[in-house]
Design a protein around this motif. Structure first.
Motif, PDB file in Angstrom:
ATOM      1  N   MET A   1      76.388  40.933  33.674  1.00  0.00           N
ATOM      2  CA  MET A   1      76.995  39.663  34.015  1.00  0.00           C
ATOM      3  C   MET A   1      75.912  38.690  34.458  1.00  0.00           C
ATOM      4  N   VAL A   7      83.500  35.262  38.622  1.00  0.00           N
ATOM      5  CA  VAL A   7      84.694  35.827  37.996  1.00  0.00           C
ATOM      6  C   VAL A   7      85.818  34.794  38.079  1.00  0.00           C
ATOM      7  N   THR A   9      89.801  33.865  37.560  1.00  0.00           N
ATOM      8  CA  THR A   9      91.090  34.536  37.548  1.00  0.00           C
ATOM      9  C   THR A   9      92.185  33.570  37.992  1.00  0.00           C
ATOM     10  N   SER A  31      84.235  40.668  42.702  1.00  0.00           N
ATOM     11  CA  SER A  31      82.915  41.149  42.302  1.00  0.00           C
ATOM     12  C   SER A  31      82.773  42.641  42.604  1.00  0.00           C
ATOM     13  N   VAL A  34      84.802  44.572  39.987  1.00  0.00           N
ATOM     14  CA  VAL A  34      84.133  44.615  38.682  1.00  0.00           C
ATOM     15  C   VAL A  34      82.969  45.606  38.701  1.00  0.00           C
TER      16      VAL A  34
END
Length: 50
Positions: A1, A7, A9, A31, A34
């Protein structure tokens, strides 16, 4: 990443007390989630096969 804190969402995370978490607090939790997923090994296998 490229940006682990980036991220995106449409989820709204809440604390144990039911308070809505701020964007930075939510990013931290997402985070961590993930990082726990086993996606890195699969990406590595794909890159090595190319």
């Amino acid at each position: 990443m490229v940006d682990p804190m980036g991220v995106l969402t449409n989820l709204r995370l809440v604390s144990d007390a039911g308070d809505v978490l701020s964007a930075p607090e939510s990013a931290l939790h997402l985070s961590q989630l993930v990082r726990q997923l086993p996606w890195q090994d699969e990406v590595w296998r794909t890159v090595c096969q190319a």
